[in-house]
Design a protein around this motif. Structure first.
Motif, mmCIF file in Angstrom:
data_model
loop_
_atom_site.group_PDB
_atom_site.id
_atom_site.type_symbol
_atom_site.label_atom_id
_atom_site.label_comp_id
_atom_site.label_asym_id
_atom_site.label_seq_id
_atom_site.Cartn_x
_atom_site.Cartn_y
_atom_site.Cartn_z
ATOM 1 N N SER A 143 -31.900 85.812 19.675
ATOM 2 C CA SER A 143 -31.272 84.520 19.960
ATOM 3 C C SER A 143 -29.863 84.466 19.398
ATOM 4 O O SER A 143 -29.089 83.570 19.719
ATOM 5 C CB SER A 143 -32.101 83.383 19.354
ATOM 6 N N THR A 144 -29.530 85.416 18.546
ATOM 7 C CA THR A 144 -28.189 85.519 17.976
ATOM 8 C C THR A 144 -27.918 86.983 17.688
ATOM 9 O O THR A 144 -28.843 87.721 17.365
ATOM 10 C CB THR A 144 -28.063 84.687 16.677
ATOM 11 N N PRO A 145 -26.685 87.450 17.780
ATOM 12 C CA PRO A 145 -26.401 88.864 17.480
ATOM 13 C C PRO A 145 -26.271 89.145 15.994
ATOM 14 O O PRO A 145 -26.034 90.277 15.607
ATOM 15 C CB PRO A 145 -25.055 89.083 18.185
ATOM 16 N N TYR A 146 -26.449 88.141 15.143
ATOM 17 C CA TYR A 146 -26.173 88.314 13.727
ATOM 18 C C TYR A 146 -27.421 88.757 12.973
ATOM 19 O O TYR A 146 -28.398 88.022 12.879
ATOM 20 C CB TYR A 146 -25.624 87.019 13.121
ATOM 21 N N GLN A 147 -27.362 89.960 12.441
ATOM 22 C CA GLN A 147 -28.421 90.461 11.573
ATOM 23 C C GLN A 147 -28.112 90.060 10.134
ATOM 24 O O GLN A 147 -29.002 89.933 9.316
ATOM 25 C CB GLN A 147 -28.501 91.976 11.687
ATOM 26 N N ASP A 190 -28.623 78.442 7.909
ATOM 27 C CA ASP A 190 -27.528 79.052 8.664
ATOM 28 C C ASP A 190 -26.234 78.255 8.561
ATOM 29 O O ASP A 190 -25.144 78.831 8.572
ATOM 30 C CB ASP A 190 -27.931 79.206 10.127
ATOM 31 N N GLY A 191 -26.346 76.932 8.488
ATOM 32 C CA GLY A 191 -25.135 76.111 8.403
ATOM 33 C C GLY A 191 -24.342 76.412 7.149
ATOM 34 O O GLY A 191 -23.121 76.585 7.192
ATOM 35 N N LYS A 192 -25.013 76.505 6.015
ATOM 36 C CA LYS A 192 -24.350 76.831 4.759
ATOM 37 C C LYS A 192 -23.823 78.261 4.786
ATOM 38 O O LYS A 192 -22.725 78.538 4.295
ATOM 39 C CB LYS A 192 -25.313 76.619 3.587
ATOM 40 N N SER A 204 -26.363 77.166 20.182
ATOM 41 C CA SER A 204 -26.934 75.874 19.820
ATOM 42 C C SER A 204 -27.588 75.833 18.448
ATOM 43 O O SER A 204 -27.389 74.881 17.690
ATOM 44 C CB SER A 204 -27.954 75.462 20.882
ATOM 45 N N ASN A 205 -28.403 76.844 18.100
ATOM 46 C CA ASN A 205 -29.126 76.802 16.828
ATOM 47 C C ASN A 205 -28.183 76.730 15.638
ATOM 48 O O ASN A 205 -28.407 75.994 14.687
ATOM 49 C CB ASN A 205 -30.037 78.019 16.700
ATOM 50 N N LEU A 206 -27.108 77.515 15.689
ATOM 51 C CA LEU A 206 -26.150 77.511 14.586
ATOM 52 C C LEU A 206 -25.447 76.163 14.493
ATOM 53 O O LEU A 206 -25.275 75.607 13.409
ATOM 54 C CB LEU A 206 -25.136 78.638 14.763
#
Length: 900
Positions: free
Chosen positions: A775-779, A558-560, A577-579
């Motif tokens: 946990s995130t809105p990003y699909q 996810d960071g990249k 937090s996870n991102l």
């Protein structure tokens, strides 16, 4: 296919999550991977596909040669190049030509041509002198209607009626008769037709064409220009069918006048097209007529293309029809925005799930617990027995096989129900167009059709077949070669299942030009240099960045993925937090590949001290979770934090510069008032803190300073927590103050900005009650990250837990009343969260919309009163007579309503 033009206007209303409060240009919403302008006949460039303007404009005007300049260039035996001829004919001052005629030229071009140039071309130079004299007047006189809605302003511009009609006609007729060269003679005839047209002597214009233009029997540029004027005069006479036919001839034969001739045809109905088609005698005319019909048609263009194919499969305008269709498909298959559809609670819904939503329950229901099957229970039992842990989502992503990655429905390019343009008819149209292209490439000698076929295979995700077609194409056309090269890169990258270090090295070795930023080219001073309101048009580079960002996302990196499309400072807007953890891991990764260093890590922009930046985000999250000890450990590493990275307009430098925080202003870490432990006296985020907030009794807690930084704040909370472990009045107050802080820094509190990396409490997306269960809105990847807000939701139970401790140990009824009101406020936050997770599913188109909406609201109210009014009820039944409760009735209208 054109039906999408109408839908775009509607869709723009649905972009609120990604393009809130912004104008949108549909021509900036696709990547233009298949370059429309590779058609060989550049005279058709205005007729390429565009939603923003009636005609396509993304090309240089010089790409369309003017047949009039070519005619003059040829007339002067190519002594001048195209640019010099254009300058002589269109831009040179009349005085320079008169000086040449007198034998005393001062213009450098005329000096270079020499004194003999006039003797050799005296008729032509004399004509140009006359034409330049007339040119400023050669426009029709505008007569404003008395009923005109808009004021046209003063009519000071020159027009043809300002010349003496009789003298001008006599002079042009004399010059016509004196001219020996047929081409020059015909040009004077053109001037006679034009002058009569612009003075509204339409009959005379038509007669002049018959008398002075037609008898010359030349069909070059002067004839086309005169025919254009004749058609205008016929329009003035009401001879619309003849006018359309002659404008059609101009459209067919002219290169530079196609757009104006098309507009002048005024083909507003099928009958107009049919009249032209009936008069079409040659295959070329029929082909052109079919093109006009297909261009204006709002239906599937393939039947028209079939007719054009039967006439001439090598037709350039058939390619134009195909490229417009390909562009339409690309907009549908490869949108620059993707929308979530796996989450029924998501804030944005797609067309594909709206209908299914209507069949679901239309009233709010309470969340149900997950029911496990017998087999699931057995599996869980044995996993626990042998200490087997389920993989985290990140571990599951990282362990995917190549086949799993290739089969992932969320890969791009994608044509799925996750974009607003999804339509089965569009999918069918791709199949039909592919069949047509396959057939045409067998008949036509132009490599264009092979390139088109390869691109359609690419859209269908048949990357191997696409590449095989491209490898077989032999062409010397540089535009075709560039398109082929780009498509090979696209096929290679998009078909790669996993992006690892080895493949990143391949990207930098072979495709660096598609990723490395290049300096902006200087604009041609002769072209339009207007400011582009919408920024840069999406490009192949942008598409490939999106593809790679999504690959990293699917791989669990996810960071990249984030840093492909965003900067490090953007994390402040959605610090989940996870991102943040994944971005930090990439930042600290040793031995990065060249691609990671040059393409991804370059987006780690200035945030001051990077370690302090991460520490503040982590510390804030710990505070929102009431883990004060962990928060303190992070804040201890953040003391060099210089402020949340924001910019401000620097009027001296005339540009955006980093925001410099005043020494006494909250900057994300320092200058926090002790009122954060107080309570609000009225609900107003815009008012000053001294107006909205009131301090509680801090006298027993000297470690609560009037102004603190976050490290001091965390330390104060730790001390309050220790004191709160007691059973006396002081411990009750300590727990009350902790509860106050947790509520005041929640989404409902005056200090809601403190632990979400914001600089003030002004409204914005950070303060939405998000409704996603994920946990995130990003699909998909993190594109447009700053426009899609998501921060882990508040846990109002934390504040309520500390308030309960205060309630249990307090012996003061006034204090208990205050605590109960604060608990009720936190409980209200829990209700808002529930409401956001259970939105109404009633469609506006439902004929029973009002009744169902009322039923939905009634059900919500019932749930609210039964499950989310616990502490209001206790306050009413047990402490209504306290001075605190009476005071609250005067300041809180809802509490007053509830008490009554």
């Amino acid at each position: 296919m054109k039906k999408y033009i109408l839908s775009l206007a509607v869709l723009s209303l649905l972009y609120t999550k990604t393009e809130a409060c912004a104008w949108s240009d549909p021509d900036y919403e696709y990547f233009n991977l298949f370059t429309q302008s590779i058609i060989k006949d550049k005279s058709y460039l205005p007729f390429l596909h565009s939603y923003s303007t009636r005609f396509y404009t993304d090309f240089k005007a010089s790409q369309i040669p003017d047949e009039n300049i070519d005619a003059w260039k040829k007339f002067f035996n190519n002594q001048l190049n195209y640019a010099e001829t254009d300058y002589l004919v269109n831009k040179m001052n009349i005085n320079d030509l008169n000086a040449l005629k007198k034998g005393t030229p001062t213009n450098q071009l005329l000096i270079k041509l020499g004194a003999g140039f006039y003797q050799k071309y005296s008729e032509a130079i004399d004509y140009l002198i006359e034409a330049k004299y007339l040119e400023p007047y050669m426009r029709i006189n505008y007569v404003e209607s008395p009923d005109s809605f808009y004021y046209g302003g003063p009519q000071n511009a020159k027009n043809a009626t300002q010349l003496d009609y009789s003298k001008t006609i006599a002079a042009l007729t004399s010059l016509y008769n004196a001219a020996k060269n047929p081409e020059i003679k015909q040009r004077y005839g053109y001037q006679l037709v034009r002058f009569n047209h612009y003075t509204r002597n339409y009959d005379a214009a038509a007669q002049a064409f018959k008398t002075y233009v037609e008898p010359i029997r030349l069909k070059g540029a002067p004839y086309i220009m005169a025919l254009d004027q004749l058609a205008g005069a016929q329009r003035g006479l009401g001879m619309n069918s003849d006018a359309n036919w002659n404008f059609f001839q101009v459209f067919k034969d002219s290169r530079s006048r196609k757009e104006s001739a098309f507009v002048s045809m005024k083909l507003s109905d099928t009958a107009s097209f049919n009249n032209i088609l009936k008069r079409a005698g040659t295959n070329e005319e029929k082909n052109m007529a079919y093109f006009l019909l297909g261009y204006e048609d709002f239906n599937n263009p393939i039947p028209i293309m079939e007719k054009m194919f039967d006439i001439n499969p090598d037709s350039e305008i058939l390619k134009l029809m195909a490229v417009r269709s390909i562009n339409e498909l690309e907009r549908s298959y490869l949108p620059i925005y993707y929308y979530n559809n796996n989450d029924n609670n998501s804030a944005v819904q797609t067309n594909s799930n709206k209908n299914s939503d209507q069949s679901k329950a239309e009233t709010a229901e309470e969340p149900k617990k997950e029911e496990l099957s017998f087999w699931q229970k057995i599996v869980r039992f044995f996993k626990r027995l042998f200490g087997i842990k389920d993989k985290t989502p990140e571990e599951a992503k990282a362990d995917q096989s190549d086949a799993e990655l290739l089969d992932n429905p969320d890969r791009i390019p994608v044509f799925t129900k996750n974009n607003y343009w999804y339509d089965e008819k569009t999918k069918d149209f791709l199949d039909d167009l592919e069949k047509f292209t396959n057939k045409t490439k067998e008949k036509s000698k132009d490599e264009y059709w092979q390139i088109a076929d390869a691109y359609l295979k690419f859209l269908k995700k048949e990357y191997k077949e696409s590449t095989e077609i491209l490898n077989d194409i032999q062409t010397s056309n540089p535009e075709y070669q560039e398109q082929i090269k780009r498509m090979k890169v696209l096929n290679d990258i998009v078909s790669q299942p996993k992006i690892d270090a080895e493949y990143e090295d391949h990207l930098m070795k072979d495709y660096a030009e598609y990723f490395v930023d290049k300096p902006e080219p200087k604009k041609d001073s002769t072209e339009n240099n207007n400011y582009d309101y919408y920024g840069a048009v999406p490009s192949t580079k942008d598409f490939l960045k999106d593809v790679l960002a999504n690959r990293y996302f699917l791989q669990g990196e996810d960071g990249k993925s984030f840093l492909m499309n965003n900067t490090l400072s953007d994390l402040q807007y959605n610090p989940n937090s996870n991102l943040v953890k994944s971005v930090e891991e990439f930042y600290r990764k040793p031995n990065k590949t060249q691609f990671e260093e040059q393409i991804i890590a370059k987006n780690i922009n200035s945030v001051g001290n990077i370690d302090a930046f991460f520490a503040v985000i982590y510390g804030d999250r710990a505070m929102r979770q009431a883990d004060f000890e962990k928060a303190k450990s992070y804040y201890a590493k953040a003391q060099s934090f210089t402020g949340i990275p924001r910019s401000e307009w620097n009027y001296d430098a005339n540009k955006q510069t980093p925001l410099k925080y005043a020494s006494n202003v909250y900057n994300g870490f320092s200058n926090i008032s002790d009122l954060v432990f107080g309570h609000n006296v009225w609900e107003s985020y815009q008012s000053s803190e001294n107006e909205s907030m009131e301090a509680d009794d801090y006298s027993s807690f000297p470690f609560i300073k009037p102004t603190m930084n976050k490290l001091e704040l965390a330390d104060a909370l730790i001390q309050l927590k220790k004191i709160g472990a007691g059973k006396d009045g002081k411990s009750a107050t300590a727990n009350q103050l902790i509860g106050n802080l947790l509520y005041n820094t929640s989404i409902l509190g005056y200090y809601r900005q403190l632990f979400v990396m914001d600089i003030d409490n002004s409204n914005g997306g950070k303060y939405d009650f998000w409704s996603t269960d994920r946990s995130t809105p990003y699909q998909y990847y993190y594109k447009n990250f700053t426009n899609t807000t998501f921060i882990e939701p508040d846990n109002f139970n934390l504040a309520i837990t500390y308030y309960k401790k205060a309630l249990e140990t307090s012996a003061n009824n006034e204090q208990k009343a205050r605590v109960l009101f604060q608990m009720a406020s936190a409980e209200q936050g829990k209700y808002y969260q529930y409401e956001a997770k259970n939105p109404s599913k009633v469609s506006y188109s439902d004929p029973q919309y009002s009744e169902k909406s009322d039923a939905y609201q009634k059900n919500l109210d019932q749930i609210k009163n039964q499950k989310y009014r616990t502490y209001f009820a206790m306050l009413k039944t047990q402490y209504a007579q306290t001075e605190t409760a009476k005071s609250l009735m005067g300041s809180c209208s809802y509490f007053s309503y509830f008490m009554k």
